[in-house]
Design an enzyme around this catalytic site. Structure first.
Site, short mmCIF file in Angstrom:
data_model
loop_
_atom_site.label_atom_id
_atom_site.label_comp_id
_atom_site.label_asym_id
_atom_site.label_seq_id
_atom_site.Cartn_x
_atom_site.Cartn_y
_atom_site.Cartn_z
N CYS A 50 31.32 -0.29 -49.84
CA CYS A 50 30.23 -0.35 -50.67
C CYS A 50 28.94 -1.29 -50.12
O CYS A 50 29.74 -2.26 -49.17
CB CYS A 50 31.34 -1.92 -51.86
N TRP A 83 39.78 0.06 -58.18
CA TRP A 83 39.82 -0.08 -56.62
C TRP A 83 41.17 -0.69 -56.52
O TRP A 83 42.13 -1.56 -57.48
CB TRP A 83 38.82 -1.45 -55.95
N ARG A 115 34.45 -3.34 -65.36
CA ARG A 115 34.51 -2.75 -64.17
C ARG A 115 34.79 -3.01 -63.40
O ARG A 115 33.84 -3.53 -62.83
CB ARG A 115 33.33 -1.31 -64.23
N VAL A 118 33.33 -4.81 -56.15
CA VAL A 118 33.41 -5.22 -54.97
C VAL A 118 32.15 -5.49 -54.80
O VAL A 118 31.54 -4.42 -55.02
CB VAL A 118 34.54 -4.65 -54.18
N TYR A 181 21.28 4.15 -56.52
CA TYR A 181 22.14 4.38 -57.86
C TYR A 181 21.06 4.87 -59.10
O TYR A 181 21.81 5.88 -59.88
CB TYR A 181 23.05 3.03 -57.73
#
Length: 335
Positions: A50, A83, A115, A118, A181
């Site tokens: 990430c 995750w 959601r 991280v 994205y």
């Protein structure tokens, strides 16, 4: 709600990707409602895949906070419920004692339905997430945590440059960091092409900017360099192919490519980069993965350690100590 459902929920009426907001944004400090700054109290949960989490790892290492804030690492491939700590023995984070990051979110808010993301900072006294505000988290480490930084830690967010840094970071976030994205998760051709055009228009402007200066704001690395770099280091490995950001590769921008290698060879940057996790994650995302789950072999990582020659653009010595030879990418889960 499954990961696929969460992604679908972040699509606007025109098919454009709209990233969810952050639920836990309390700042660090000693004022009312602020999170106390204490060594050993918090655990930073990251995914090596990430860019938002990678930014915090870089700043933590550059500022010498490794012994102050511990790190837990999730699997690069997100489970159906979010995750998971499958990289650790028994599939459980050794400090938090949980299998899914979602558990720490639910400890903070039993009704949390977003959601789980991280980076996330977990308070070890409660096991609950207290901050997942990735846009501001590095600034907290740079400012509120200053007394716990290494004695020779650089100033990544100098007061005299903050206005310029913030303005540039805002453009970089919307058009580059989140721009890839917006292209990759677009559900219509119109939304994709709009994001694609803004991305490469901005990369062209940054290429021109870096033709005459070593770093974005001059001779020294600042927080805004960290923000741009985490996208650049993923560009050829993931975004060019998986997110269809394919006008050209990073290696085809002479100044951006030299700049990216310069930073990769700086302590804290290459040493926190895990290309394997990056590729495995992006080519596992439901909207981009192949039918057979194949992850690309390339691109070759060796060119990242080749000479960049950008020292010639600096009028003063670099504040950062350089590794001798190439940095070793981080592959282990830190407890």
């Amino acid at each position: 709600m499954s990961t696929t459902d969460h992604l679908a929920a972040e699509v606007g009426a025109r098919g454009e990707f709209r990233r969810q907001g952050n639920a836990f944004t309390s700042p660090f400090g000693d004022g009312p409602g602020e999170l106390p700054v204490e060594a050993g109290r918090y655990r930073l949960i990251v995914g090596n895949l990430c860019p938002w989490a990678h930014r915090q790892l870089i700043v933590r290492e550059v500022l010498g906070l490794q012994d102050v804030i511990s790190v837990g690492t999730v699997d690069p491939i997100r489970g159906e419920d979010g995750w998971e700590f499958t990289l650790d023995p028994g599939g459980v984070d050794p400090v938090l004692g949980i299998h899914e990051l979602r558990e720490a979110y639910l400890k903070a808010d039993p009704g949390y339905s977003g959601r789980p993301t991280v980076p996330a900072v977990v308070d070890l006294t409660t096991g609950a997430v207290v901050n997942n505000d990735y846009p501001r988290l590095s600034h907290h480490f740079e400012l509120a945590w200053r007394d716990l930084q290494a004695p020779d830690a650089p100033d990544l967010y100098p007061e005299e440059l903050r206005a310029e840094a913030d303005a540039l970071a805002e453009v970089i976030f919307h058009r580059v960091n989140n721009g890839v994205y917006r292209a990759g998760f677009a559900r219509t051709q119109e939304a994709y092409e709009e994001a694609y055009a803004e991305l490469f228009e901005t990369l062209d402007a940054l290429e021109e900017r870096l033709a005459t200066r070593r770093f974005l704001l001059g001779d020294h690395i600042t927080d805004v360099d960290v923000r741009l770099w985490v996208t650049l280091v993923r560009f050829d490995a993931a975004y060019h192919g998986a997110f269809h950001c394919n006008r050209q590769r990073l290696t085809e921008f002479p100044h951006l490519w030299g700049y990216a290698r310069d930073l990769f060879q700086t302590p804290g940057f290459g040493s926190t980069t895990n290309f394997d996790h990056i590729k495995r994650h992006y080519y596992s995302i439901p909207v981009v993965r192949s039918e057979f789950g194949i992850t690309p072999v390339g691109p070759d990582e060796a060119p990242w350690s080749t000479p960049h020659g950008r020292e010639a653009l600096s009028s003063s010595p670099d504040r950062f100590r350089r590794h001798v030879g190439a940095p070793t990418p981080s592959t282990a889960t830190e407890a």
